[in-house]
Each structure stands twice: as structure tokens, then as C-alpha cells.
Design an enzyme around this catalytic site. Structure first.
Site, PDB file in Angstrom:
ATOM      1  N   SER A  43       0.800  -1.222   0.000  1.00  0.00           N
ATOM      2  CA  SER A  43       0.000   0.000   0.000  1.00  0.00           C
ATOM      3  C   SER A  43       0.835   1.276   0.000  1.00  0.00           C
ATOM      4  CB  SER A  43      -0.943   0.018   1.210  1.00  0.00           C
ATOM      5  OG  SER A  43      -0.207   0.162   2.417  1.00  0.00           O
ATOM      6  N   LYS A  86       0.577   4.405   6.808  1.00  0.00           N
ATOM      7  CA  LYS A  86      -0.087   5.225   5.788  1.00  0.00           C
ATOM      8  C   LYS A  86       0.458   6.653   5.882  1.00  0.00           C
ATOM      9  CE  LYS A  86      -3.053   2.133   4.175  1.00  0.00           C
ATOM     10  NZ  LYS A  86      -2.308   0.961   4.668  1.00  0.00           N
TER      11      LYS A  86
END
Length: 226
Positions: A43, A86
Site C-alpha cells: 500500500s 499510511k
């Protein structure tokens, strides 16, 4: 000899204590202020890929800023207690929207201004065809988080019905640092502390030996009979 023993003894205490302070201090700082993790998903590619080891500063969510890469724990959303990595796109009070333009020209906007994101995989800000747009007002005390690989990231966009996908600042565990200077300095301090401690032990042994020699009895003088 006694003077030499005392000097060695003093040196042993000073060097040994310095080593303990340096070594234990480095260990304590590393344990309390720094952490390490291994990336397990795609990700955040190309910034961080599976298998990459990252270091992070332990910090609260209130101290992070837009653009920071953070680690957080949200087991109720992800189904596990491990850390997730993230990037912070919006903080409390921000309005985050996607996207202006289309394709490679698409840009995420924060408070109406398009932001530059050179870290994106393929330069794709929106995530590609089929990924819905969004327009989110980030509540105070929460963060809007996205992956750098927008086409393959389970981030704030995956939870639109739960506070617009934002994450609580209290879920943040740390901020990733790309500088290896601090870990290197701490590692050096720990190694140096261990060496100084061992040196102190050696000086202490030497001082004891010197003192024993200084207290050794003097052998009587033998004379041959006249």
C-alpha cells in the site's frame, strides 16, 4: 604501589559508571522513543515495499503533520492488532477532496488547493478507474490517511461510513523517519557504553592486583652462618 592502586580504582569507578550511564541511557531512549517495523503490504509502494524495515519515532497523533508517514493501530477496522503504515493527507479541520483533473493530471485537494504528491505510484492520485471520488471534512482530533499506492491501499477511502474514514489521533503510534542518524548514534552509544563498562571492570581488577602486591609480606633476609 598503593598510590597506583588507588588511581586505578578511581579510574575504574569513573569509567565503569560512565559506561553504564551511556549504555543504559541509550537502551532506555531506544525503547521509549524509537521503534522498528517491517512493511508487509504494497500500500505504500514505491516509498516502502514489502520486507522494507522502517524506523519510527514514538509520537502522538497531535504532533504529526500533513505529508508525514505514520504507523497506527486500528484493530476494529483491520481485524488485527499489528501496526499499519499510511501517509497523513489531512488533519483536524481540513477539507480533503479527490480529485481535480483526470488520469495522471488528477490531484487531491486540501482546503481547495491541489497538493503535489511525487511519492505516488504511477503518479495516480485517485486510484484509477472505478475508485469513487470523495469530499471529506476531517473532524478535530482525527486524521485522513492514504496509501502511496492509491490503486492498492486500504486506507481512509475504505471506511466512508465511519466518520468519513478518518482515524483518531489516539490510534497513532509513531512517525516514520528516513534518517538513520538517530538510530546510528544510539547504537554507537550502546556499544561505547558496553566497552567502557568492560574497561572499568578491567581497571578494577588491575587495581585489586596492584593493592594485593603492595600488601605482600617482605621475605626475611637469610644469612649464611659465619
Amino acid at each position: 604501589m598503593s598510590g597506583t592502586g588507588r588511581r586505578l580504582g578511581v579510574a575504574a569507578v569513573v569509567v565503569g559508571l560512565l559506561g553504564l550511564v551511556l549504555g543504559l541511557g541509550g537502551l532506555a531512549y531506544a525503547r521509549l522513543e524509537l521503534g522498528g517495523a517491517v512493511v508487509s503490504s504494497e500500500s505504500m509502494t514505491p516509498t516502502y515495499g514489502p520486507g522494507d524495515r522502517i524506523f519510527y519515532e514514538r509520537t502522538g497523533g497531535g504532533e504529526v503533520r500533513r505529508g508525514d508517514v505514520v504507523l497506527f493501530s486500528a484493530p476494529e477496522r483491520y481485524g488485527f492488532d499489528g501496526l499499519v503504515v499510511k501517509r497523513v493527507i489531512g488533519v483536524g479541520g481540513d477539507r480533503v477532496a479527490c480529485c481535480t483533473g483526470a488520469g495522471a493530471a488528477a490531484r487531491v485537494t486540501v482546503n481547495g488547493k491541489a497538493i503535489e504528491e511525487p511519492y505516488l505510484k504511477g503518479g495516480e492520485a485517485g486510484g484509477g478507474a472505478g475508485v469513487p471520488d470523495y469530499d471529506v471534512r476531517v473532524p478535530e482530533g482525527r486524521l485522513f490517511l492514504l496509501g502511496d499506492n492509491r490503486a492498492n491501499a486500504r486506507d481512509s477511502r475504505a471506511f466512508p461510513d465511519d466518520r468519513n474514514g478518518t482515524f483518531a489521533e489516539s490510534e497513532i503510534r509513531g512517525r516514520v523517519t528516513d534518517s538513520y542518524a538517530v538510530p546510528a548514534v544510539i547504537g554507537t552509544a550502546i556499544v561505547l557504553g558496553a566497552l567502557l563498562t568492560l574497561t572499568g571492570v578491567g581497571l578494577g581488577i588491575a587495581a585489586r592486583v596492584v593493592r594485593k602486591r603492595g600488601r605482600a609480606p617482605i621475605a626475611p633476609e637469610w644469612r649464611l652462618p659465619g
